[in-house]
Design a protein around this motif. Structure first.
Motif, short mmCIF file in Angstrom:
data_model
loop_
_atom_site.label_atom_id
_atom_site.label_comp_id
_atom_site.label_asym_id
_atom_site.label_seq_id
_atom_site.Cartn_x
_atom_site.Cartn_y
_atom_site.Cartn_z
N THR A 68 21.93 7.34 89.64
CA THR A 68 22.91 8.42 89.51
C THR A 68 23.35 8.53 88.06
OG1 THR A 68 25.03 7.27 89.77
CG2 THR A 68 23.78 7.70 91.79
N VAL A 69 23.51 9.78 87.58
CA VAL A 69 23.96 10.03 86.20
C VAL A 69 25.02 11.12 86.22
CG1 VAL A 69 21.81 9.33 85.07
CG2 VAL A 69 22.08 11.71 85.85
N PRO A 70 25.85 11.22 85.15
CA PRO A 70 26.90 12.25 85.12
C PRO A 70 26.31 13.66 85.30
CG PRO A 70 27.27 10.63 83.39
CD PRO A 70 25.93 10.31 83.99
N ALA A 71 26.81 14.37 86.32
CA ALA A 71 26.22 15.65 86.73
C ALA A 71 26.33 16.72 85.65
CB ALA A 71 26.88 16.12 88.02
N HIS A 72 27.53 16.90 85.09
CA HIS A 72 27.72 17.98 84.12
C HIS A 72 27.01 17.68 82.80
CE1 HIS A 72 30.46 20.28 86.61
NE2 HIS A 72 31.08 19.16 86.92
N VAL A 73 26.88 16.40 82.46
CA VAL A 73 26.20 16.03 81.21
C VAL A 73 24.71 16.35 81.31
CG1 VAL A 73 25.59 14.12 79.67
CG2 VAL A 73 27.89 14.24 80.65
N ILE A 74 24.06 15.91 82.40
CA ILE A 74 22.62 16.15 82.51
C ILE A 74 22.33 17.64 82.68
CG2 ILE A 74 22.46 15.72 85.01
CD1 ILE A 74 19.69 14.39 84.37
N TYR A 75 23.22 18.36 83.36
CA TYR A 75 23.05 19.82 83.49
C TYR A 75 23.08 20.49 82.12
CZ TYR A 75 24.07 24.72 84.42
OH TYR A 75 24.05 26.09 84.40
N ASP A 76 24.07 20.11 81.29
CA ASP A 76 24.18 20.70 79.95
C ASP A 76 22.98 20.35 79.07
OD1 ASP A 76 26.53 22.04 80.41
OD2 ASP A 76 27.83 20.45 79.65
N ILE A 77 22.47 19.13 79.20
CA ILE A 77 21.29 18.72 78.42
C ILE A 77 20.09 19.59 78.78
CG2 ILE A 77 19.55 16.89 78.16
CD1 ILE A 77 21.89 14.86 78.39
N VAL A 78 19.81 19.70 80.08
CA VAL A 78 18.64 20.46 80.54
C VAL A 78 18.79 21.94 80.22
CG1 VAL A 78 17.25 21.07 82.57
CG2 VAL A 78 18.14 18.75 82.33
N ARG A 79 20.02 22.44 80.32
CA ARG A 79 20.27 23.86 80.02
C ARG A 79 19.94 24.19 78.56
NH1 ARG A 79 24.81 26.33 78.09
NH2 ARG A 79 26.04 24.41 78.25
N LYS A 80 20.17 23.22 77.66
CA LYS A 80 19.97 23.47 76.23
C LYS A 80 18.54 23.17 75.76
CE LYS A 80 24.84 22.60 75.23
NZ LYS A 80 25.84 21.69 74.68
N LEU A 81 17.71 22.65 76.65
CA LEU A 81 16.31 22.41 76.27
C LEU A 81 15.55 23.74 76.23
CD1 LEU A 81 15.50 19.25 78.46
CD2 LEU A 81 15.92 19.33 75.98
N PRO A 82 14.47 23.81 75.42
CA PRO A 82 13.74 25.07 75.31
C PRO A 82 13.06 25.46 76.62
CG PRO A 82 12.62 23.33 74.08
CD PRO A 82 13.94 22.78 74.51
N GLU A 83 12.96 26.77 76.84
CA GLU A 83 12.33 27.28 78.06
C GLU A 83 10.87 26.86 78.10
OE1 GLU A 83 12.33 31.63 80.13
OE2 GLU A 83 13.99 31.15 78.77
#
Length: 372
Positions: A68-83
């Motif tokens: 398990t990892v912090p939900a909002h942190v991993i969401y923000d990381i993946v959101r900012k990765l290139p398409e």
């Protein structure tokens, strides 16, 4: 655990499950999302102990595992990765960290053990049925505005779903009320729904279901017990605790002898209410309707800011009547009407009023009047 997944698929799944997670949590594990890799798929799960969301996505699993990892942190990381990027997730070292790798980016996230993550899905669901996404959306859309926000009357903080016999057929009914207004919406009961217990789905769950219905065209599979409900939206499964309370006997407040009938063009009525209520006070939002001789005069008199009135054409041939309402509530109901007209059924200035788009409509609204 070692897994590779497309950024688009991971972002979609995280986008659904991270919304459940509250930003502030006194229990650290509830801030996290459970990530489980096995059988060529990645499964994500989040919960706030009342609501649980699970979604699976295809992935290249080199080594099965869970953390398990912090939900909002991993969401923000993946959101900012290139398409179009590939995302690698890998457990590293003895420190219990998850390495998120994409291109030249590296992120090391603190983990908590998967074994600590709570499970909400235990228990049997006695009733199962499917409902077209459009029908479920209509039931919620047309009733959720009337959900009470008053926490002391917790049993009104959701939508009451139940089946009843109406007109010789079984219908599934959604009812919401805050004591000032009531919404009752019907749909034909699907096979398997008859005899289901009346359940109150809480506001947060209802809002989440509505978001998941936005792009859905397929049927939604629904499972219900006396304590929980589960909704299947393709790859997403949403499980919610139900409100443990008794919904009031709403039939008593729906009047059956309102014989004064007003038919008005819905858009013209809503725009007139909106314009005239500009003058009304923020607290009361009171507007008076004076109806006589096929005319309705809408007026507001506010000692602080002035007065306003507007006249519109209506179809009305009963005795003249003057009645007051909360303008905001009138606009909320007008927004739900599906047709071009509004049918307003009145009795007297102190009694509840019924509003529909036509006689026999599957959606019916009751509004309490105000003294003006």
């Amino acid at each position: 655990m070692k897994v590779t997944i497309e950024r688009t698929a991971l972002l979609k799944a995280l986008g659904h499950v991270h919304r459940i997670v509250e930003r502030r949590n006194t229990i650290p594990i509830l801030s996290n999302v459970l990530i489980e890799a096995r059988d060529r798929q990645l499964t994500l799960k989040s919960t706030d102990l009342d609501l649980e969301a699970t979604e699976s996505a295809p992935a290249d699993v080199a080594q099965a595992g869970a953390t398990t990892v912090p939900a909002h942190v991993i969401y923000d990381i993946v959101r900012k990765l290139p398409e179009g990027a590939q995302v690698g997730l890998e457990m590293t070292g003895e420190a219990g960290q998850l390495l998120v790798r994409s291109g030249r980016s590296r992120f090391f996230l603190q983990c908590l053990p998967a074994s600590d993550f709570p499970d909400l899905t235990a228990g049997e669901f006695a009733h199962r049925f499917t409902l077209p996404a459009a029908e479920l959306k209509r039931l919620i859309d047309n009733s959720q505005f009337a959900i009470s926000t008053e926490e002391t009357r917790y049993y009104l903080n959701g939508i009451f779903f139940h089946t009843v016999e109406s007109g010789g057929a079984t219908v599934l009914r959604a009812v919401a009320t805050d004591g000032h207004r009531l919404a009752r919406v019907e749909a034909p009961a699907p096979q398997g729904a008859a005899g289901m217990p009346g359940v109150i789905a809480p506001r947060k769950a209802v809002n989440e279901v509505l978001k998941l219905l936005e792009d859905l065209t397929q049927d939604v599979a629904i499972e219900i017990s006396t304590a929980k409900a589960r909704f299947h939206f393709g790859d997403v499964v949403l499980t919610t605790k139900l409100i443990d309370g008794t919904f009031p006997e709403y039939g008593r407040v729906i009047p059956s002898h309102n014989d004064k009938r007003v038919t008005v063009e819905k858009d013209a009525f809503a725009k007139a209410v909106d314009r005239v209520s500009t003058i009304s006070s923020e607290r009361g939002r009171a507007i008076k309707l004076a109806i006589a001789d096929n005319k309705m005069t809408l007026s507001v008199n506010n000692p602080d800011s002035g007065s306003a009135s507007e006249e519109i054409e209506v179809d009305y041939d009963s005795t003249p009547i003057e009645i007051g309402f909360n303008a905001r509530y009138l606009l909320d109901i007008a927004d739900q009407l599906a047709g071009d007209t509004a049918l307003i059924k009145l009795s007297d200035p102190g009694s509840p009023t019924i509003i529909q788009d036509r006689e026999g409509s599957p959606a019916l609204y009751v509004l309490m009047p105000l003294r003006v």
